[in-house]
Design an enzyme around this catalytic site. Structure first.
Site, PDB file in Angstrom:
ATOM      1  N   LYS A  76       4.267   7.351  -0.097  1.00  0.00           N
ATOM      2  CA  LYS A  76       4.654   7.005   1.005  1.00  0.00           C
ATOM      3  C   LYS A  76       4.937   5.211   0.567  1.00  0.00           C
ATOM      4  O   LYS A  76       5.424   4.472   0.329  1.00  0.00           O
ATOM      5  CB  LYS A  76       3.522   6.834   2.563  1.00  0.00           C
ATOM      6  CG  LYS A  76       4.696   7.647   3.493  1.00  0.00           C
ATOM      7  CD  LYS A  76       3.728   7.552   4.425  1.00  0.00           C
ATOM      8  CE  LYS A  76       4.102   8.824   5.516  1.00  0.00           C
ATOM      9  NZ  LYS A  76       3.638   8.695   6.578  1.00  0.00           N
ATOM     10  N   ASP A 112       9.247   6.187  10.869  1.00  0.00           N
ATOM     11  CA  ASP A 112       7.361   6.264  11.907  1.00  0.00           C
ATOM     12  C   ASP A 112       7.626   5.528  13.302  1.00  0.00           C
ATOM     13  O   ASP A 112       7.147   5.987  14.027  1.00  0.00           O
ATOM     14  CB  ASP A 112       6.150   6.690  11.291  1.00  0.00           C
ATOM     15  CG  ASP A 112       5.735   7.112  10.186  1.00  0.00           C
ATOM     16  OD1 ASP A 112       6.304   8.531  10.419  1.00  0.00           O
ATOM     17  OD2 ASP A 112       5.533   8.058   9.076  1.00  0.00           O
TER      18      ASP A 112
HETATM   19  P1  NAP Z   1      -4.331   6.990   5.471  1.00  0.00           P
HETATM   20  O1  NAP Z   1      -3.620   5.902   5.142  1.00  0.00           O
HETATM   21  O2  NAP Z   1      -5.017   7.502   5.221  1.00  0.00           O
HETATM   22  O3  NAP Z   1      -5.527   6.304   6.420  1.00  0.00           O
HETATM   23  C1  NAP Z   1      -6.045   6.827   7.312  1.00  0.00           C
HETATM   24  C2  NAP Z   1      -7.165   5.795   8.357  1.00  0.00           C
HETATM   25  O4  NAP Z   1      -8.018   6.855   9.021  1.00  0.00           O
HETATM   26  C3  NAP Z   1      -7.826   5.120   7.444  1.00  0.00           C
HETATM   27  O5  NAP Z   1      -7.588   3.664   7.864  1.00  0.00           O
HETATM   28  C4  NAP Z   1      -9.473   4.900   7.627  1.00  0.00           C
HETATM   29  O6  NAP Z   1     -10.289   4.828   7.405  1.00  0.00           O
HETATM   30  C5  NAP Z   1      -9.824   6.670   8.702  1.00  0.00           C
HETATM   31  N1  NAP Z   1     -10.286   7.183   8.613  1.00  0.00           N
HETATM   32  C6  NAP Z   1     -10.215   8.458   7.838  1.00  0.00           C
HETATM   33  N2  NAP Z   1     -11.354   8.700   8.133  1.00  0.00           N
HETATM   34  C7  NAP Z   1     -12.148   8.539   8.053  1.00  0.00           C
HETATM   35  C8  NAP Z   1     -13.822   9.086   9.461  1.00  0.00           C
HETATM   36  N3  NAP Z   1     -14.300  10.376   8.456  1.00  0.00           N
HETATM   37  N4  NAP Z   1     -14.180   7.642  10.524  1.00  0.00           N
HETATM   38  C9  NAP Z   1     -13.580   6.681  10.477  1.00  0.00           C
HETATM   39  N5  NAP Z   1     -12.112   6.522  10.062  1.00  0.00           N
HETATM   40  C10 NAP Z   1     -11.531   7.910   9.586  1.00  0.00           C
HETATM   41  O7  NAP Z   1      -3.632   7.938   6.357  1.00  0.00           O
HETATM   42  P2  NAP Z   1      -2.623   8.001   8.059  1.00  0.00           P
HETATM   43  O8  NAP Z   1      -0.858   8.033   7.125  1.00  0.00           O
HETATM   44  O9  NAP Z   1      -2.553   6.512   8.268  1.00  0.00           O
HETATM   45  O10 NAP Z   1      -2.890   8.966   8.400  1.00  0.00           O
HETATM   46  C11 NAP Z   1      -3.473   8.796   9.309  1.00  0.00           C
HETATM   47  C12 NAP Z   1      -3.361  10.150  10.267  1.00  0.00           C
HETATM   48  O11 NAP Z   1      -2.530  10.239  11.028  1.00  0.00           O
HETATM   49  C13 NAP Z   1      -3.001  11.534   9.808  1.00  0.00           C
HETATM   50  O12 NAP Z   1      -3.953  12.159   9.392  1.00  0.00           O
HETATM   51  C14 NAP Z   1      -2.248  12.667  10.575  1.00  0.00           C
HETATM   52  O13 NAP Z   1      -3.201  13.271  12.142  1.00  0.00           O
HETATM   53  C15 NAP Z   1      -1.767  11.157  11.582  1.00  0.00           C
HETATM   54  N6  NAP Z   1      -0.005  11.328  11.385  1.00  0.00           N
HETATM   55  C16 NAP Z   1       0.146  11.926  12.173  1.00  0.00           C
HETATM   56  C17 NAP Z   1       1.955  11.887  12.483  1.00  0.00           C
HETATM   57  C18 NAP Z   1       3.039  11.993  13.112  1.00  0.00           C
HETATM   58  O14 NAP Z   1       3.911  12.067  12.732  1.00  0.00           O
HETATM   59  N7  NAP Z   1       2.461  12.951  14.286  1.00  0.00           N
HETATM   60  C19 NAP Z   1       2.553  10.653  11.027  1.00  0.00           C
HETATM   61  C20 NAP Z   1       1.560  10.638  10.508  1.00  0.00           C
HETATM   62  C21 NAP Z   1       0.716   9.829  10.709  1.00  0.00           C
HETATM   63  P3  NAP Z   1     -10.669   3.677   6.098  1.00  0.00           P
HETATM   64  O15 NAP Z   1      -9.607   2.873   5.947  1.00  0.00           O
HETATM   65  O16 NAP Z   1     -12.294   3.501   6.104  1.00  0.00           O
HETATM   66  O17 NAP Z   1     -10.325   4.633   4.694  1.00  0.00           O
END
Ligand code: NAP
Length: 297
Positions: A76, A112
């Site tokens: 992305k 999004d």
């Molecule tokens: P990302 O950029 O990898 O960000 C993940 C976030 O979650 C980071 O802030 C990370 O914290 C935190 N995190 C990960 N593991 C953790 C843990 N064990 N304990 C506490 N915090 C944790 O991912 P993203 O693109 O934002 O996507 C995240 C989630 O959003 C996806 O897994 C998905 O389920 C959901 N999503 C849904 C849609 C939809 O259309 N429904 C669209 C996009 C995303 P750190 O900064 O500390 O690493």
């Protein structure tokens, strides 16, 4: 689509790039929309396991005159270096999830943002005006969602993240554009539970609760959920996460990420085809069908 449409060149190609893409529901959503509107759009997933191939794939998609494509994890941000232009909102969050071919040039946007807002309204019946919102997580989804919520006139947005510095980056970016409405907190800071408990709305943007992290709630110990609070989990698989189960037991209004998934796709479909597809009947029908599908899998 009928085979003869492909043979006669009537089918328009669209797709998804990312890694992995094997479990995506996007082809289901787009191909259903294509069938409903009879517009001949065919949507395929293209997995790119080696980031060095991203440029070659983008060039090939342009040569094939693809109508547009979606971008998912982990490209992305990287995709921005391979396209010809990007809109203001995608630029301010530094992430593109939808690319459209216009006059031979690729333009990036981030659906999004609108997808989340439309889904939130549809699924909860509520808005963000004047509300205090806790956003858990500070990754790509959080950036888009915090921006969206700020644009909807939230009173205060508290960003709570495991890595405090990443929450601070979003705080800075949003406050520059919208005034002093966002504040960052570390997930392990003593004040986080009180900040989350005292707000009106909680949005989870971490993967905690999803397939592989089932039964794990993203809330730190000490948070109390109460009746009337709204809890939105962007995770859509499983449909009901640990967070949503806890919130439901506490009498909160709850919604899962399947709505966001559908509405961000509908927004991309509209950009590519010019067909207005976001009517409640159509998007709501696809959401219901997807919920049934996910409920079975
Ligand atoms: P990302 O950029 O990898 O960000 C993940 C976030 O979650 C980071 O802030 C990370 O914290 C935190 N995190 C990960 N593991 C953790 C843990 N064990 N304990 C506490 N915090 C944790 O991912 P993203 O693109 O934002 O996507 C995240 C989630 O959003 C996806 O897994 C998905 O389920 C959901 N999503 C849904 C849609 C939809 O259309 N429904 C669209 C996009 C995303 P750190 O900064 O500390 O690493």
């Amino acid at each position: 689509m009928k085979l003869e449409d492909f043979v006669k060149g009537k089918a328009n190609l669209a797709g998804l790039i990312g890694n992995p893409v094997s479990h995506t529901f996007s082809p289901y959503i787009f191909n259903t929309l294509s069938k409903i509107f009879g517009c001949g759009l065919v949507y395929l997933p293209f997995g790119i396991d080696d980031p060095k191939r991203l440029g070659i794939v983008v060039k090939a998609l342009k040569e094939l005159s693809i109508v547009g494509f979606n971008v998912t994890i982990p490209y992305k941000q990287q995709i921005i270096g391979y396209i010809d232009g990007i809109d203001e909102e995608a630029e301010s969050i530094g992430a593109v999830n939808t690319v459209t071919l216009i006059d031979g040039r690729f333009y990036g946007t981030n659906t999004d943002i609108t997808g989340f807002i439309k889904a939130f309204h549809k699924q909860t019946g509520c808005g963000f005006g004047g509300k205090t919102v806790a956003v858990l997580g500070a990754g790509g989804a959080s950036r888009a969602i915090v921006q969206a919520i700020a644009g909807e006139g939230a009173g205060k947005i508290n960003i709570i993240n495991r890595t405090y510095d990443k929450a601070c980056e979003i705080e800075k970016q949003v406050n520059q554009r919208y005034g002093d409405i966002a504040e960052a907190f570390g997930l392990s800071s003593g004040i986080a539970p009180e900040i989350i408990s005292s707000g009106d709305i909680i949005v989870n943007t971490t993967p905690l609760g999803m397939h592989g992290f089932e039964d794990i709630s993203p809330l730190p110990d000490g948070v109390s959920l109460r009746k009337g609070m709204i809890v939105y989990d962007t995770v859509y698989r499983p449909l009901k996460t640990a967070l949503l189960n806890d919130a439901e037991s506490a009498g909160c209004i709850t919604a899962g990420g399947v709505g966001m998934l559908v509405y961000q796709a509908v927004a991309a479909f509209e950009l590519w085809t010019g067909i207005k597809a976001a009517s409640d009947d159509i998007a709501g029908g696809i959401m219901e069908a997807l919920i049934n599908e996910l409920g079975r899998s």
